[in-house]
Design a protein around this motif. Structure first.
Motif, mmCIF file in Angstrom:
data_model
loop_
_atom_site.group_PDB
_atom_site.id
_atom_site.type_symbol
_atom_site.label_atom_id
_atom_site.label_comp_id
_atom_site.label_asym_id
_atom_site.label_seq_id
_atom_site.Cartn_x
_atom_site.Cartn_y
_atom_site.Cartn_z
ATOM 1 N N PRO A 168 -7.173 7.938 14.068
ATOM 2 C CA PRO A 168 -7.157 9.374 14.394
ATOM 3 C C PRO A 168 -5.576 9.474 14.878
ATOM 4 O O PRO A 168 -5.028 8.970 15.595
ATOM 5 C CB PRO A 168 -8.208 9.683 15.333
ATOM 6 N N PRO A 169 -4.829 10.662 14.669
ATOM 7 C CA PRO A 169 -3.713 11.011 15.554
ATOM 8 C C PRO A 169 -3.904 10.921 16.936
ATOM 9 O O PRO A 169 -4.977 11.493 17.563
ATOM 10 C CB PRO A 169 -3.569 12.370 14.860
ATOM 11 N N THR A 170 -2.907 10.594 17.506
ATOM 12 C CA THR A 170 -2.953 10.616 19.177
ATOM 13 C C THR A 170 -3.407 11.565 19.860
ATOM 14 O O THR A 170 -4.145 11.742 20.439
ATOM 15 C CB THR A 170 -1.766 9.831 19.426
ATOM 16 N N GLU A 171 -2.638 12.795 19.126
ATOM 17 C CA GLU A 171 -3.060 14.237 20.009
ATOM 18 C C GLU A 171 -4.582 14.672 19.956
ATOM 19 O O GLU A 171 -4.944 15.333 20.588
ATOM 20 C CB GLU A 171 -2.189 15.007 19.192
ATOM 21 N N LEU A 172 -5.446 13.798 18.800
ATOM 22 C CA LEU A 172 -6.535 14.390 18.681
ATOM 23 C C LEU A 172 -7.413 13.385 19.819
ATOM 24 O O LEU A 172 -8.708 13.654 19.814
ATOM 25 C CB LEU A 172 -7.178 14.050 17.420
ATOM 26 N N LEU A 173 -6.814 12.474 20.568
ATOM 27 C CA LEU A 173 -7.477 11.867 21.430
ATOM 28 C C LEU A 173 -7.356 12.035 22.940
ATOM 29 O O LEU A 173 -7.790 11.326 23.836
ATOM 30 C CB LEU A 173 -7.373 10.066 21.194
ATOM 31 N N ARG A 174 -6.593 13.091 23.125
ATOM 32 C CA ARG A 174 -6.392 13.759 24.421
ATOM 33 C C ARG A 174 -7.631 14.094 25.164
ATOM 34 O O ARG A 174 -8.781 14.434 24.744
ATOM 35 C CB ARG A 174 -5.374 14.869 24.504
ATOM 36 N N PRO A 175 -7.528 14.035 26.531
ATOM 37 C CA PRO A 175 -8.895 14.474 27.416
ATOM 38 C C PRO A 175 -9.035 15.826 27.069
ATOM 39 O O PRO A 175 -8.202 16.733 26.908
ATOM 40 C CB PRO A 175 -8.216 14.162 28.926
ATOM 41 N N VAL A 176 -10.305 16.226 27.221
ATOM 42 C CA VAL A 176 -10.891 17.496 27.266
ATOM 43 C C VAL A 176 -10.561 18.282 28.204
ATOM 44 O O VAL A 176 -11.029 17.991 29.322
ATOM 45 C CB VAL A 176 -12.294 17.602 26.872
ATOM 46 N N GLN A 177 -9.837 19.659 28.303
ATOM 47 C CA GLN A 177 -9.632 20.461 29.477
ATOM 48 C C GLN A 177 -10.985 21.041 29.823
ATOM 49 O O GLN A 177 -11.381 21.742 29.102
ATOM 50 C CB GLN A 177 -8.702 21.133 29.099
ATOM 51 N N ARG A 178 -11.641 20.542 30.815
ATOM 52 C CA ARG A 178 -12.956 21.279 31.488
ATOM 53 C C ARG A 178 -12.677 22.730 31.559
ATOM 54 O O ARG A 178 -11.858 23.253 32.121
ATOM 55 C CB ARG A 178 -13.442 20.527 32.594
ATOM 56 N N LYS A 179 -13.754 23.443 31.151
ATOM 57 C CA LYS A 179 -13.573 25.305 31.307
ATOM 58 C C LYS A 179 -14.103 25.158 32.622
ATOM 59 O O LYS A 179 -15.323 24.629 33.219
ATOM 60 C CB LYS A 179 -14.640 25.653 30.375
ATOM 61 N N HIS A 180 -13.596 26.202 33.518
ATOM 62 C CA HIS A 180 -13.842 26.436 34.770
ATOM 63 C C HIS A 180 -15.001 27.619 34.653
ATOM 64 O O HIS A 180 -14.828 28.533 34.015
ATOM 65 C CB HIS A 180 -12.856 26.980 35.579
#
Length: 488
Positions: free
Chosen positions: A475-487
């Protein structure tokens, strides 16, 4: 009260009525006990109880026949007016290699409904199955999901019920056609298709499924006669063993997804149900399965009489309208990949499959936590919530539906753009069923499978079934970035 009626209508009008009411009626030998005797004109109506039935192969039950809902004048839902519609409006030109519904002797009411649904030509399994079943033959059909087999057996059932008038005296709870399916979702879907096809016929369709209010289902049974009953095995047995449903008037019986019923352990229950129906020589039996294993064929031989065997071999096991991808990804990165795929691309109607109920629950909980409108479909979800979830997904209110194979089997929802296999299925056939949720009705679809260290070994058997390789990519590297948690 009677005196007042006489004064209102005149004695001369009342006497012929009384004479008519007391005229003897020749009872039918086969169902003599079930015909209610008319009351004397000025006497209270007697309570008529039907005697107990003869014992069947199933363990004897208490005399519940006496508790049956009493027969009343046949009640059918009124036919919607069709005076403004004529068969001439349904013009379909003959085309080489295709079979039209016009090529079969179907009623105008049924053709009107088929016209409304926009089906000009039969699918291959419809054309072949109807060629046998409309002549009264039993049939065994093998076809993949999405090939139109549901409409094939429903059209056959509706035609049979229209051509053979029902008995003048019927009890509520005596269906004329019975369809057994392994999952609640599939039962609901079949019933929905049946309602659309019976729209102008006046035939009544009912569903019995577990996980829904028993009394509510019982009330619909008591309110009107049941022509077509669609049910899961367990709930149908519940009604049958309580004496609420009797199957001795079944003219057509359908077993859908017989292979799945075998896998789910339903066959002992199905055997109990079939023992309650007329002998196989006196009913039409249709059996459908995605695979013809030895076990399925043995069951078919037991339950059918000289059946026509229809096998539809698609040119490709998986639809050509589905673009297939496999991403090699570590198990710890699967959720990040899923979230970023859905979020970055703005996909609006996605199905995600996992092998276990606990996986489904965790994926759905994470998506909801991270701001994605998602819902789950598994055996742990109450039935009323499952139906509400499916409707929300169908209407576009839910973006991502996470499901197990059993819950996802038989879901026919147009407009699913992507199917994601969060885990590869253990059974290669399930892969075909999963990706078949997209690319329906001629539309294009995409399936993406996540192959991790725990499930990538399933790929060779899936490719063997498909008859070709599926290229595996990173998969493209950008699709493995951490998920930004919703506050919150």
């Amino acid at each position: 009260m009677l005196k007042a009626l006489k004064n209102l209508f005149g004695k001369s009008g009342a006497e012929p009525l009384a004479a008519e009411m007391t005229a003897p009626v020749a009872p039918s030998p086969a169902r003599e006990a079930a015909i209610p005797q008319p009351p004397e004109p000025e006497a209270p109506a007697p309570v008529v109880l039907a005697p107990a039935r003869e014992a069947t192969a199933v363990a004897p039950q208490p005399n519940l026949d006496a508790e049956r809902v009493k027969p009343s004048p046949r009640e059918r839902k009124p036919k919607p007016p069709r005076a403004l519609w004529k068969l001439e409006e349904f013009k379909v030109e003959p085309q080489e290699g295709k079979t039209r519904f016009h090529d079969f002797k179907l009623s105008a009411d049924l053709m009107h409904a088929i016209h409304d649904l926009g089906f000009p030509y039969c699918t291959p399994i419809q054309a072949q199955v109807l060629g046998f079943t409309l002549k009264g033959k039993d049939a065994i059909g093998r076809a993949q999901t999405g090939t139109g087999k549901t409409a094939a057996f429903l059209i056959s059932i509706i035609t049979q019920l229209q051509q053979t008038p029902p008995p003048k005296e019927r009890y509520m709870g005596e269906p004329r056609a019975l369809i057994i399916a392994p999952t609640r979702e599939l039962v609901v879907q079949i019933a929905k298709d049946a309602a659309a096809l019976t729209k102008y016929t006046g035939l009544n369709v009912m569903t019995f499924v577990g996980g829904m209010d028993f009394d509510k289902q019982l009330k619909q049974l008591e309110a009107r006669h049941c022509d077509i009953l669609v049910a899961t095995p367990g709930r149908l047995l519940d009604f049958n063993q309580r004496g609420e449903v009797h199957l001795d008037m079944v003219e057509v019986m359908v077993l859908d997804e017989a292979d799945r019923m075998l896998d789910m352990g339903f066959i002992p229950q199905v055997r109990q149900i079939i023992r309650q129906t007329p002998p196989k020589s006196e009913r039409q039996t249709l059996l459908f399965s995605a695979t013809f294993t030895d076990d399925v064929m043995n069951l078919a031989k037991q339950w059918t009489t000289d059946p026509a065997i229809v096998e539809i071999e698609p040119e490709n096991v998986a639809s050509e309208t589905v673009e297939q991808h496999v991403y090699a990804v570590a198990g710890s990165d699967k959720y990040k990949l899923l979230y970023n795929l859905v979020n970055d691309n703005g996909w609006e109607r996605v199905m995600v499959f996992a092998n276990r109920k606990d996986e489904v629950r965790r994926i759905e909980e994470k998506l909801v936590r991270d701001g994605v409108n998602a819902a789950q479909l598994s055996g742990d979800v109450p039935q009323h919530k499952r139906i509400k979830t499916l409707e929300g997904f169908r209407e576009g209110k839910i973006r991502v539906l996470v499901a197990t194979d059993v819950a996802g089997r038989g879901i026919h929802i147009d407009g699913i753009s992507h199917v994601i296999n969060f885990t590869l299925p253990e059974d290669p056939d399930d892969y075909v069923h999963r990706i078949g949720r997209t690319g329906r009705a001629g539309a294009n679809g995409v399936s993406i499978s996540f192959a991790g260290e725990d499930d990538s070994y399933q790929l060779p058997s899936i490719e063997a079934l498909l008859g070709r390789k599926i290229s595996c990519e990173m998969p493209p590297t950008e699709l493995l970035r951490p998920v930004q948690r919703k506050h919150s």
